[in-house]
Design an enzyme around this catalytic site. Sequence first.
Site, PDB file in Angstrom:
ATOM      1  N   ARG A  36      88.056  58.148  -8.043  1.00 19.50           N
ATOM      2  CA  ARG A  36      87.539  59.300  -7.062  1.00 19.50           C
ATOM      3  C   ARG A  36      86.611  59.986  -7.886  1.00 19.50           C
ATOM      4  NH1 ARG A  36      92.666  57.996  -6.169  1.00 19.50           N
ATOM      5  NH2 ARG A  36      93.808  58.411  -4.045  1.00 19.50           N
ATOM      6  N   LYS A  58      85.456  59.144   0.760  1.00 22.64           N
ATOM      7  CA  LYS A  58      85.679  59.972   2.165  1.00 22.64           C
ATOM      8  C   LYS A  58      84.349  60.219   2.758  1.00 22.64           C
ATOM      9  CE  LYS A  58      90.166  60.048   2.747  1.00 22.64           C
ATOM     10  NZ  LYS A  58      91.092  60.514   2.177  1.00 22.64           N
ATOM     11  N   GLY A 121     106.517  54.512  -2.207  1.00 22.58           N
ATOM     12  CA  GLY A 121     107.828  54.007  -3.269  1.00 22.58           C
ATOM     13  C   GLY A 121     107.236  53.785  -4.593  1.00 22.58           C
ATOM     14  N   HIS A 122     108.517  53.460  -5.405  1.00 22.25           N
ATOM     15  CA  HIS A 122     107.971  53.460  -6.901  1.00 22.25           C
ATOM     16  C   HIS A 122     108.824  51.932  -7.302  1.00 22.25           C
ATOM     17  CE1 HIS A 122     106.316  57.384  -6.622  1.00 22.25           C
ATOM     18  NE2 HIS A 122     105.447  56.791  -7.200  1.00 22.25           N
ATOM     19  N   ASP A 123     108.582  51.727  -8.372  1.00 23.10           N
ATOM     20  CA  ASP A 123     109.076  50.605  -8.983  1.00 23.10           C
ATOM     21  C   ASP A 123     110.675  50.255  -8.559  1.00 23.10           C
ATOM     22  OD1 ASP A 123     109.193  48.266 -11.465  1.00 23.10           O
ATOM     23  OD2 ASP A 123     111.111  49.831 -11.576  1.00 23.10           O
ATOM     24  N   ILE A 124     111.724  51.562  -8.966  1.00 23.78           N
ATOM     25  CA  ILE A 124     112.981  51.445  -8.701  1.00 23.78           C
ATOM     26  C   ILE A 124     113.381  51.209  -7.327  1.00 23.78           C
ATOM     27  CG2 ILE A 124     113.128  53.978  -8.312  1.00 23.78           C
ATOM     28  CD1 ILE A 124     115.653  53.931 -10.028  1.00 23.78           C
ATOM     29  N   ASN A 125     112.328  51.725  -6.095  1.00 23.67           N
ATOM     30  CA  ASN A 125     112.684  51.319  -4.929  1.00 23.67           C
ATOM     31  C   ASN A 125     112.489  49.857  -4.507  1.00 23.67           C
ATOM     32  OD1 ASN A 125     110.806  54.014  -4.761  1.00 23.67           O
ATOM     33  ND2 ASN A 125     112.967  54.349  -4.301  1.00 23.67           N
ATOM     34  N   TYR A 126     111.238  49.333  -5.271  1.00 22.70           N
ATOM     35  CA  TYR A 126     111.123  48.031  -4.955  1.00 22.70           C
ATOM     36  C   TYR A 126     112.225  46.883  -5.420  1.00 22.70           C
ATOM     37  CZ  TYR A 126     106.611  50.535  -4.416  1.00 22.70           C
ATOM     38  OH  TYR A 126     105.698  51.335  -4.144  1.00 22.70           O
ATOM     39  N   ASP A 153     106.857  46.904 -10.869  1.00 19.58           N
ATOM     40  CA  ASP A 153     105.397  47.156 -11.084  1.00 19.58           C
ATOM     41  C   ASP A 153     104.645  46.181 -11.973  1.00 19.58           C
ATOM     42  OD1 ASP A 153     105.756  49.582  -9.752  1.00 19.58           O
ATOM     43  OD2 ASP A 153     105.662  50.933 -11.997  1.00 19.58           O
TER      44      ASP A 153
HETATM   45  C1  LIG Z   1     106.949  54.217 -11.632  1.00 24.12           C
HETATM   46  C2  LIG Z   1     105.390  54.012 -11.479  1.00 24.12           C
HETATM   47  C3  LIG Z   1     104.265  55.225 -11.600  1.00 24.12           C
HETATM   48  C4  LIG Z   1     104.472  55.900 -12.661  1.00 24.12           C
HETATM   49  C5  LIG Z   1     103.224  56.550 -12.611  1.00 24.12           C
HETATM   50  C6  LIG Z   1     102.834  57.725 -13.823  1.00 24.12           C
HETATM   51  C7  LIG Z   1     102.582  57.010 -15.030  1.00 24.12           C
HETATM   52  C8  LIG Z   1     101.972  58.800 -13.202  1.00 24.12           C
HETATM   53  C9  LIG Z   1     102.423  59.397 -11.951  1.00 24.12           C
HETATM   54  C10 LIG Z   1     102.102  60.919 -11.802  1.00 24.12           C
HETATM   55  C11 LIG Z   1     101.291  60.890 -12.951  1.00 24.12           C
HETATM   56  C12 LIG Z   1     100.902  62.249 -13.670  1.00 24.12           C
HETATM   57  C13 LIG Z   1     100.430  63.202 -12.475  1.00 24.12           C
HETATM   58  O1  LIG Z   1      99.223  62.610 -12.161  1.00 24.12           O
HETATM   59  C14 LIG Z   1     100.126  64.458 -13.245  1.00 24.12           C
HETATM   60  C15 LIG Z   1      99.310  64.550 -14.597  1.00 24.12           C
HETATM   61  C16 LIG Z   1      97.821  64.227 -14.574  1.00 24.12           C
HETATM   62  C17 LIG Z   1      96.945  64.216 -15.724  1.00 24.12           C
HETATM   63  O2  LIG Z   1      95.819  63.702 -15.552  1.00 24.12           O
HETATM   64  C18 LIG Z   1      97.808  63.218 -16.777  1.00 24.12           C
HETATM   65  C19 LIG Z   1      99.161  63.494 -16.908  1.00 24.12           C
HETATM   66  C20 LIG Z   1      99.895  63.723 -15.560  1.00 24.12           C
HETATM   67  C21 LIG Z   1     101.422  64.263 -15.958  1.00 24.12           C
HETATM   68  C22 LIG Z   1     100.077  62.231 -15.069  1.00 24.12           C
HETATM   69  C23 LIG Z   1     100.948  61.193 -15.945  1.00 24.12           C
HETATM   70  C24 LIG Z   1     101.056  59.833 -15.446  1.00 24.12           C
HETATM   71  O3  LIG Z   1     100.054  59.190 -15.058  1.00 24.12           O
HETATM   72  C25 LIG Z   1     102.017  60.044 -14.178  1.00 24.12           C
HETATM   73  C26 LIG Z   1     103.386  60.723 -14.406  1.00 24.12           C
HETATM   74  C27 LIG Z   1     105.370  53.132 -10.224  1.00 24.12           C
HETATM   75  O4  LIG Z   1     106.098  52.522  -9.706  1.00 24.12           O
HETATM   76  S1  LIG Z   1     103.518  52.744  -9.651  1.00 24.12           S
HETATM   77  C28 LIG Z   1     103.732  51.869  -8.184  1.00 24.12           C
HETATM   78  C29 LIG Z   1     103.486  52.742  -6.826  1.00 24.12           C
HETATM   79  N1  LIG Z   1     103.476  52.120  -5.671  1.00 24.12           N
HETATM   80  C30 LIG Z   1     102.445  51.452  -5.281  1.00 24.12           C
HETATM   81  O5  LIG Z   1     101.376  51.201  -6.196  1.00 24.12           O
HETATM   82  C31 LIG Z   1     102.497  50.963  -4.204  1.00 24.12           C
HETATM   83  C32 LIG Z   1     101.280  50.872  -3.266  1.00 24.12           C
HETATM   84  N2  LIG Z   1     100.850  52.145  -3.225  1.00 24.12           N
HETATM   85  C33 LIG Z   1     101.603  53.257  -2.399  1.00 24.12           C
HETATM   86  O6  LIG Z   1     102.438  52.799  -1.804  1.00 24.12           O
HETATM   87  C34 LIG Z   1     100.798  54.649  -2.519  1.00 24.12           C
HETATM   88  O7  LIG Z   1      99.456  54.457  -2.861  1.00 24.12           O
HETATM   89  C35 LIG Z   1     101.575  55.378  -3.374  1.00 24.12           C
HETATM   90  C36 LIG Z   1     101.694  54.939  -4.777  1.00 24.12           C
HETATM   91  C37 LIG Z   1     102.858  55.805  -2.887  1.00 24.12           C
HETATM   92  C38 LIG Z   1     100.988  56.734  -3.366  1.00 24.12           C
HETATM   93  O8  LIG Z   1     100.742  57.196  -2.156  1.00 24.12           O
HETATM   94  P1  LIG Z   1      99.663  58.440  -1.943  1.00 24.12           P
HETATM   95  O9  LIG Z   1     100.063  58.870  -0.368  1.00 24.12           O
HETATM   96  O10 LIG Z   1      99.318  59.314  -3.071  1.00 24.12           O
HETATM   97  O11 LIG Z   1      98.513  57.516  -1.555  1.00 24.12           O
HETATM   98  P2  LIG Z   1      97.977  56.234  -0.538  1.00 24.12           P
HETATM   99  O12 LIG Z   1      98.590  56.389   0.788  1.00 24.12           O
HETATM  100  O13 LIG Z   1      97.862  54.972  -1.034  1.00 24.12           O
HETATM  101  O14 LIG Z   1      96.559  56.740   0.197  1.00 24.12           O
HETATM  102  C39 LIG Z   1      95.421  56.976  -1.235  1.00 24.12           C
HETATM  103  C40 LIG Z   1      94.376  57.892  -0.504  1.00 24.12           C
HETATM  104  O15 LIG Z   1      93.368  58.347  -1.448  1.00 24.12           O
HETATM  105  C41 LIG Z   1      92.222  58.134  -0.805  1.00 24.12           C
HETATM  106  N3  LIG Z   1      91.187  57.504  -1.725  1.00 24.12           N
HETATM  107  C42 LIG Z   1      91.442  56.567  -2.338  1.00 24.12           C
HETATM  108  N4  LIG Z   1      90.456  56.228  -3.488  1.00 24.12           N
HETATM  109  C43 LIG Z   1      89.468  57.399  -3.115  1.00 24.12           C
HETATM  110  C44 LIG Z   1      88.288  57.604  -3.675  1.00 24.12           C
HETATM  111  N5  LIG Z   1      87.565  56.706  -4.375  1.00 24.12           N
HETATM  112  N6  LIG Z   1      87.557  58.596  -2.702  1.00 24.12           N
HETATM  113  C45 LIG Z   1      88.211  59.322  -2.041  1.00 24.12           C
HETATM  114  N7  LIG Z   1      89.432  59.090  -1.484  1.00 24.12           N
HETATM  115  C46 LIG Z   1      89.894  57.933  -1.998  1.00 24.12           C
HETATM  116  C47 LIG Z   1      92.590  56.864   0.336  1.00 24.12           C
HETATM  117  O16 LIG Z   1      91.458  57.095   1.133  1.00 24.12           O
HETATM  118  C48 LIG Z   1      93.738  57.792   0.707  1.00 24.12           C
HETATM  119  O17 LIG Z   1      93.640  58.692   1.560  1.00 24.12           O
HETATM  120  P3  LIG Z   1      94.285  59.019   2.876  1.00 24.12           P
HETATM  121  O18 LIG Z   1      95.734  59.725   2.646  1.00 24.12           O
HETATM  122  O19 LIG Z   1      93.459  60.171   3.526  1.00 24.12           O
HETATM  123  O20 LIG Z   1      94.598  57.926   3.720  1.00 24.12           O
END
Ligand SMILES: C[C@H](CCC[C@@H](C)[C@H]1CC[C@H]2[C@@H]3[C@H](O)C[C@@H]4C[C@H](O)CC[C@]4(C)[C@H]3C[C@H](O)[C@]12C)C(=O)SCCNC(=O)CCNC(=O)[C@H](O)C(C)(C)COP(=O)(O)OP(=O)(O)OC[C@H]1O[C@@H](n2cnc3c(N)ncnc32)[C@H](O)[C@@H]1OP(=O)(O)O
Length: 383
Positions: A36, A58, A121-126, A153
């Site tokens: 992004r 977007k 969802g996240h890993d634990i849910n899957y 994951d």
């Molecule tokens: C247990 C693991 C997850 C562990 C992750 C952790 C390591 C990290 C999670 C949070 C991080 C921290 C946080 O960010 C705050 C700090 C930030 C800092 O920079 C670094 C430190 C942080 C503390 C940071 C540290 C770590 O990185 C964290 C702790 C897992 O289980 S991962 C598996 C998750 N599940 C999936 O991947 C399954 C498929 N995906 C989904 O179900 C969803 O994507 C998900 C994951 C539920 C997220 O849902 P969300 O509503 O957020 O997104 P989506 O519905 O998928 O929609 C994406 C929207 O984004 C738009 N978009 C995408 N690309 C672009 C772009 N290039 N330009 C513009 N827009 C973009 C897309 O159009 C979507 O928009 P809409 O919502 O309008 O449709």
Amino acid sequence: MALAGVRVIELAGLAPAPFCGMILADFGAKVIRVDRTKVAMSVDTQARGKQSVAINLKTSEGVALLKKLCVRSDVVLEPYRTGVMEKLGLGPQELMKENPRLIYARLTGYGQSGAYASAAGHDINYLAISGSLLSRLGRSGEKPYAPLNLVADFAGGGLTCALGIVLALLERTKSGRGQVIDASMVEGAAYVGSFVWKSRSIGMWDRSRGENMLDSGAPFYDTYQTSDGKYMAVGAIEPQFYRELLKGLELDAGQLPSQMSFSDWPELRRLFTERFASKTQAEWSKIFDGTDACVTPVLSFEQVSSHPHNRERASFIKDSRGDESPRPAPVLSLTPAEPCLAPDPVIGEHTVQVLEEYGFTSAEIDQMQAAGVVECNAVKAKL
Ligand SMILES: C[C@H](CCC[C@@H](C)[C@H]1CC[C@H]2[C@@H]3[C@H](O)C[C@@H]4C[C@H](O)CC[C@]4(C)[C@H]3C[C@H](O)[C@]12C)C(=O)SCCNC(=O)CCNC(=O)[C@H](O)C(C)(C)COP(=O)(O)OP(=O)(O)OC[C@H]1O[C@@H](n2cnc3c(N)ncnc32)[C@H](O)[C@@H]1OP(=O)(O)O
């Protein structure tokens, strides 16, 4: 490298898709991560060998740009909730119409259909929904326990999706056509757990959670604390290896109950616990190294690369900053992986380079940057 010449467009995601992209990059693919714009910092800790292009999807121009990148790519890897790509006009129908050879990999938690398809969802849910797995993980009498986010994951998600991509690339050499990969972490995790499912037929899981041979029920398949607060891992399943374990612990087999007597497992565990607590990890390693007792030290991050076995095989690598991580696996004799040792890309670091490679002129890139369609951070990256 095995995947040299393969171009992958990876849409930036959380954990599994970045891992999938890193595997492909390690084995030679050119992986372009689409980030992004207006994001301070990437959360992709598995960006080894990738390039970063920042595109605002977007905007209609951003969508058109991504389409152009996909026309000249082999794989697109998307990690979003079901329907997100379609909403952007970037679904398989649109992209594969323009490039029928494109492999469209969709890595989600619940898959592209089903009641949970669009839920977060996240890993634990899957892992929970995969049934065989989370319900079986944990100590006796305790609640189910999620072992880091490794199983859904990474094993069921990132790795399985990478396998799907490689299979689709292989198939494309015959049909000339790409295909859609619906990689669901629930199903990937369940598949990884096939052993659990299919070994029910031999009674492997007849007892409750934490009371079976491989789920910490058996005293000969568990970890034990040593006198210096470290741990040893014991996996002495077969009788001949179990005998070696008892020998190392200086326990007399004749004085002990039989190895497979479930009711005696608590007493055996007590004995083993007591013995292991009497020496340090280094002392136990000295006793068991070179035997078939299947006893190994539980190594920490700090210990792992200097362990003689790992050191000899160079199983861990250091990048240009001195950060350590595992070497790509498996090792291929003819075309081994050559992991990139340079620092991970910052967001938008390669926007200009990649767009030029894909045929955009400097004027076009400048115009897209001015309009906020792309972000170029190459200069910032060199600071
Ligand atoms: C247990 C693991 C997850 C562990 C992750 C952790 C390591 C990290 C999670 C949070 C991080 C921290 C946080 O960010 C705050 C700090 C930030 C800092 O920079 C670094 C430190 C942080 C503390 C940071 C540290 C770590 O990185 C964290 C702790 C897992 O289980 S991962 C598996 C998750 N599940 C999936 O991947 C399954 C498929 N995906 C989904 O179900 C969803 O994507 C998900 C994951 C539920 C997220 O849902 P969300 O509503 O957020 O997104 P989506 O519905 O998928 O929609 C994406 C929207 O984004 C738009 N978009 C995408 N690309 C672009 C772009 N290039 N330009 C513009 N827009 C973009 C897309 O159009 C979507 O928009 P809409 O919502 O309008 O449709």
